[in-house]
Scaffold this motif. Sequence first.
Motif, PDB file in Angstrom:
ATOM      1  N   UNK A 175       0.715  -1.128  -0.015  1.00  0.00           N
ATOM      2  CA  UNK A 175      -0.048   0.143   0.050  1.00  0.00           C
ATOM      3  C   UNK A 175       0.967   1.370  -0.076  1.00  0.00           C
ATOM      4  N   UNK A 176       0.256   2.450  -0.243  1.00  0.00           N
ATOM      5  CA  UNK A 176       0.930   3.651  -0.427  1.00  0.00           C
ATOM      6  C   UNK A 176       1.470   3.907   0.945  1.00  0.00           C
ATOM      7  N   UNK A 177       0.725   3.732   1.888  1.00  0.00           N
ATOM      8  CA  UNK A 177       0.880   4.303   3.278  1.00  0.00           C
ATOM      9  C   UNK A 177       2.215   3.342   3.800  1.00  0.00           C
ATOM     10  N   UNK A 178       2.100   2.183   3.570  1.00  0.00           N
ATOM     11  CA  UNK A 178       3.390   1.269   3.833  1.00  0.00           C
ATOM     12  C   UNK A 178       4.725   1.827   3.308  1.00  0.00           C
ATOM     13  N   UNK A 179       4.492   2.170   1.734  1.00  0.00           N
ATOM     14  CA  UNK A 179       5.693   2.416   1.153  1.00  0.00           C
ATOM     15  C   UNK A 179       6.298   3.745   1.706  1.00  0.00           C
ATOM     16  N   UNK A 180       5.479   4.553   1.907  1.00  0.00           N
ATOM     17  CA  UNK A 180       5.766   5.906   2.683  1.00  0.00           C
ATOM     18  C   UNK A 180       6.350   5.853   3.734  1.00  0.00           C
ATOM     19  N   UNK A 181       5.789   5.134   4.645  1.00  0.00           N
ATOM     20  CA  UNK A 181       6.293   4.874   5.868  1.00  0.00           C
ATOM     21  C   UNK A 181       7.634   4.396   6.101  1.00  0.00           C
ATOM     22  N   UNK A 182       8.002   3.241   5.219  1.00  0.00           N
ATOM     23  CA  UNK A 182       9.092   2.467   5.282  1.00  0.00           C
ATOM     24  C   UNK A 182      10.401   3.355   4.589  1.00  0.00           C
ATOM     25  N   UNK A 183       9.906   3.949   3.264  1.00  0.00           N
ATOM     26  CA  UNK A 183      10.926   4.764   2.772  1.00  0.00           C
ATOM     27  C   UNK A 183      11.539   6.083   3.370  1.00  0.00           C
ATOM     28  N   UNK A 184      10.278   6.702   3.783  1.00  0.00           N
ATOM     29  CA  UNK A 184      10.396   7.754   4.669  1.00  0.00           C
ATOM     30  C   UNK A 184      11.156   7.692   6.314  1.00  0.00           C
ATOM     31  N   UNK A 185      11.005   6.631   6.873  1.00  0.00           N
ATOM     32  CA  UNK A 185      11.662   6.106   7.854  1.00  0.00           C
ATOM     33  C   UNK A 185      13.137   6.100   7.503  1.00  0.00           C
ATOM     34  N   UNK A 186      13.520   5.226   6.380  1.00  0.00           N
ATOM     35  CA  UNK A 186      14.701   4.764   6.156  1.00  0.00           C
ATOM     36  C   UNK A 186      15.494   6.296   5.720  1.00  0.00           C
ATOM     37  N   UNK A 187      15.091   6.963   5.089  1.00  0.00           N
ATOM     38  CA  UNK A 187      15.696   8.192   4.678  1.00  0.00           C
ATOM     39  C   UNK A 187      15.896   9.185   5.633  1.00  0.00           C
ATOM     40  N   UNK A 198      -1.721  15.946  -7.115  1.00  0.00           N
ATOM     41  CA  UNK A 198      -0.444  15.386  -6.462  1.00  0.00           C
ATOM     42  C   UNK A 198      -0.625  13.986  -6.444  1.00  0.00           C
ATOM     43  N   UNK A 199       0.440  13.381  -7.160  1.00  0.00           N
ATOM     44  CA  UNK A 199       0.769  12.064  -7.411  1.00  0.00           C
ATOM     45  C   UNK A 199       1.795  11.430  -6.498  1.00  0.00           C
ATOM     46  N   UNK A 200       1.755  10.297  -6.113  1.00  0.00           N
ATOM     47  CA  UNK A 200       2.933   9.546  -5.339  1.00  0.00           C
ATOM     48  C   UNK A 200       2.669   8.070  -5.569  1.00  0.00           C
ATOM     49  N   UNK A 201       3.585   7.496  -6.119  1.00  0.00           N
ATOM     50  CA  UNK A 201       3.793   6.362  -6.528  1.00  0.00           C
ATOM     51  C   UNK A 201       2.911   5.695  -7.324  1.00  0.00           C
ATOM     52  N   UNK A 202       2.361   6.483  -8.482  1.00  0.00           N
ATOM     53  CA  UNK A 202       1.392   6.158  -9.459  1.00  0.00           C
ATOM     54  C   UNK A 202       0.159   6.080  -8.725  1.00  0.00           C
TER      55      UNK A 202
END
Length: 436
Positions: free
Chosen positions: A215-227, A326-330
């Motif tokens: 899901x978009x939420x999971x991707x944003x949370x994981x990538x944002x946390x790593x960044x 606004x588009x995030x991850x297609x």
Amino acid sequence: MAAFGCAVLVGTLLLMLPAASAGGRSADVLTALFTAVSAVCVTGLAVVDTAVYWSTAGQVVILALIQVGGFGIMTLATLLGAVVTRRLSLRTQIRAGAEAKSLTLGEVRRLVGGIARVTAVFEVGVAAVLAARFALAYGESPGRAVYLGVFHSVSAFNNAGFALFSDNLEGFATDPWICLPIAVAVIAGGLGFPVWLELWRHARRVGGAAPRHWSLHARITLLGTAALLAVGFAAFCALEWRNPATLGPLSVPGKVLAAFFQAVMPRTAGFNSLPFGEMNTQTLFVTDVLMFIGGGSAGTAGGIKVTTFTVLAFVIYANMRGEGTVHIGRRRLPADVERQAVTVVLLALGLVCAATFALMTMTLFTLDQLLFEVVSAFATVGLSTGITADLPAAGQLILVALMFIGRVGPATLASALALRHHGRRYAYAEERLVVG
């Protein structure tokens, strides 16, 4: 919000009992209230030395308040998110009947049970590692080692930051068997239950699922946390590498470990293996930013949340490109999500600025010290430059209000904004303003 208020009241009364203090005297109301709010709101700020001032009974009360507060926060945020999703999803809107717009009792039980299992797995696992390390490397008795392991594991997973050592974790700055398990627990608690639930579901499939299917939420949370972890680690290394009061005296492996540990803590747990009162002003500012952003939604972390920050970043990117959506991850973001993010951030900034100004009028501490304290309280982090106990009573009450608002405010506000829909039956003529 009422439930958290009741927990704070009960915790305050328990901490005021003579048995809760090491000296056998009743703690004053402000000390008990501040500690109870900090524990229930899983912050970690303290006006007294937790290891010395409170007896074992008092520390157990603090531990129970942390567990109740952390579990309650995860449950509340997850249920609010589920309600919002069910109310606003396309499938729900298509389905007929009121039942599709509310969570059933069975679903609530499964969600709460899942949160309890995730909590137990991480807390028990980390507690076992810490207990073994305290017993084998530091000569603690088995009972004391287990107690230390459980306390710090619960405090870490719930992003509380309370420690049973007077210098917090500075004595273990170069011990990876203490720092890394605690850092893992902090990250795990800060990701949020929805992310762990999704990762578990994908892991059960044969071969798992590629990140693009998350899901978009999971991707944003994981990538944002790593960044943000990478940014924090780089900043701590660059700014404190030669500081003789922090990273300077350590070996290279010790510097790397300590820098990583401190990069994790603004996510938002108040453990520190380095003295923040001795850090450079630039480091404090970077930490302010990391604390304000915080961790993942429906987790034990505070702040405005990684998803909110990411939404604003993509809103800016879309405006710079002249795009109307606004588009995030297609995926295209609804306009109301953009407005919710802007509202949460602006209200948070206003609250932080007002509280900082109020403290400036009643103390002689510097702006960087007061701003750090305010952001730490609002984001329920618990890091401090060491001025918490020296603030006047009115200043400490301001921090109490910030911790409580910062803990229950963002999730409640975002959910209320998402569920609130008021359409105008008419529209005025459009007129543009000059911006910038």
